[in-house]
Design an enzyme around this catalytic site. Structure first.
Site, PDB file in Angstrom:
ATOM      1  N   TYR A 183       0.856  -1.187   0.000  1.00  0.00           N
ATOM      2  CA  TYR A 183       0.000   0.000   0.000  1.00  0.00           C
ATOM      3  C   TYR A 183       0.895   1.240   0.000  1.00  0.00           C
ATOM      4  O   TYR A 183       1.206   1.796   1.045  1.00  0.00           O
ATOM      5  CB  TYR A 183      -0.894   0.030   1.241  1.00  0.00           C
ATOM      6  CG  TYR A 183      -2.049  -0.942   1.260  1.00  0.00           C
ATOM      7  CD1 TYR A 183      -2.326  -1.775   0.189  1.00  0.00           C
ATOM      8  CD2 TYR A 183      -2.880  -1.012   2.371  1.00  0.00           C
ATOM      9  CE1 TYR A 183      -3.395  -2.658   0.220  1.00  0.00           C
ATOM     10  CE2 TYR A 183      -3.959  -1.891   2.420  1.00  0.00           C
ATOM     11  CZ  TYR A 183      -4.200  -2.708   1.343  1.00  0.00           C
ATOM     12  OH  TYR A 183      -5.264  -3.586   1.388  1.00  0.00           O
ATOM     13  N   GLY A 213     -17.486  -1.077  -3.539  1.00  0.00           N
ATOM     14  CA  GLY A 213     -18.247  -1.782  -4.561  1.00  0.00           C
ATOM     15  C   GLY A 213     -17.435  -1.971  -5.833  1.00  0.00           C
ATOM     16  O   GLY A 213     -16.245  -2.288  -5.793  1.00  0.00           O
TER      17      GLY A 213
END
Length: 301
Positions: free
Chosen positions: A69, A221
């Site tokens: 990350y 999503g």
């Protein structure tokens, strides 16, 4: 009560092995900027540090991160270390190994089993710790995870890792890993707008075995690593209006309602959104609302 007065305690707790955590945690991917990795606009460093400290103030004691990350300007692990070390005694930091990004940020070949120790040690160095609380093996499309998971089990025996999890797996991989060493958590993509029978089966298996199920992109999503979705189903919007909350809070609440073993790890670089995400742990949906959302999910995609 306002979002600012609701803490992570409202969501209840679960134990990752012998480590109790509140069921609403924090995903570190969005600390780098408006979107993950090299996407979006880089974050302000002081702003990201403030978000992490605010999360702790709100009772968050489960942070999900990874050495991969990072963007050109920000590293999630370094920000966590700077903001929170010396770490609170109850803070559980979970990280992932397997994927690899080079110094330019390009995705490289996933780690061989003998390279996983290096991945673990890089997380240890960045976080400034002598052991990692939880390490997920992120499967990178390999058919069997036995050799890779076995390598992590050896690091657990050596004391570098306390508990093990698996990520991006199929149901058969859970049994494969459990035959080697205890699995305390499974992290897979799972969302209200993403029907997935395989993920549903993993959710069920984890519940039966007392294993935490930790969905990623539950709020984002289909937008995935690019940030939270703005495409909300009409039922989500209607239920959000009925409760006087935002649609992202409904999505988090629905996630938590899938079982007491389900942990949410929404990520954000916005302090206001952080408070709303944490407050979603106090949102109780009715049986009718859950039924409406489940029906909408069946027809999504």
């Amino acid at each position: 009560m306002t979002s600012e007065t609701i803490t992570a305690h409202a969501a209840g707790t679960w134990e990752l092995g012998d480590l109790p955590v509140h069921r609403v945690g924090f995903g570190a991917m969005r600390l780098m900027g408006s979107a993950a990795f090299h996407h979006g606009t880089p974050s302000d460093r002081k702003h990201s540090i403030a978000v992490l400290r605010k999360a702790i103030e709100l009772g968050v004691n489960h942070i999900d991160t990874a050495a991969f990350y990072f963007s050109a300007l920000r590293s999630a692990n370094e920000l966590i270390n700077t903001a929170l070390a010396p770490y609170p005694d109850d803070l559980v930091i979970a990280t992932k190994v397997g994927p690899h990004r080079d110094y330019h940020g390009d995705w490289g070949t996933s780690a061989r089993p003998d390279q996983l120790r290096g991945h673990v040690e890089e997380n240890l160095r960045q976080l400034g710790r002598d052991h990692l609380d939880v390490v997920y093996l992120r499967r990178m499309r390999q058919d069997s995870i036995a050799e890779h998971f076995g390598a992590l089990a050896e690091l657990r025996e050596a004391g570098l890792v306390r508990h093990l999890g698996i990520s991006a797996v199929e149901p058969r991989h859970l049994a494969e890993a459990q035959a080697i060493a205890p699995v305390v958590c499974v992290q897979n993509r799972y969302a209200l707008d993403r029907p997935d029978p395989e993920a549903d089966e993993l959710l069920r298996l984890c519940g039966e075995q007392g294993i935490a199920f930790v969905p990623f992109y539950a709020v984002a999503g289909e937008a995935g690593e690019r940030g939270a979705t703005a495409a909300h189903d009409d039922e989500v919007l209607a239920i959000a209006r009925a409760h006087g909350v935002g649609p992202a809070q409904v999505r988090i609440a629905w996630t938590l309602h899938q079982g007491p073993h389900v942990l949410a790890i929404p990520g954000t670089g916005n302090p206001g959104h952080l408070a709303e995400n944490v407050a979603a742990g106090a949102l109780r949906l009715t049986a009718d609302e859950l039924a409406r959302l489940n029906t909408a999910r069946e027809h999504a995609g």
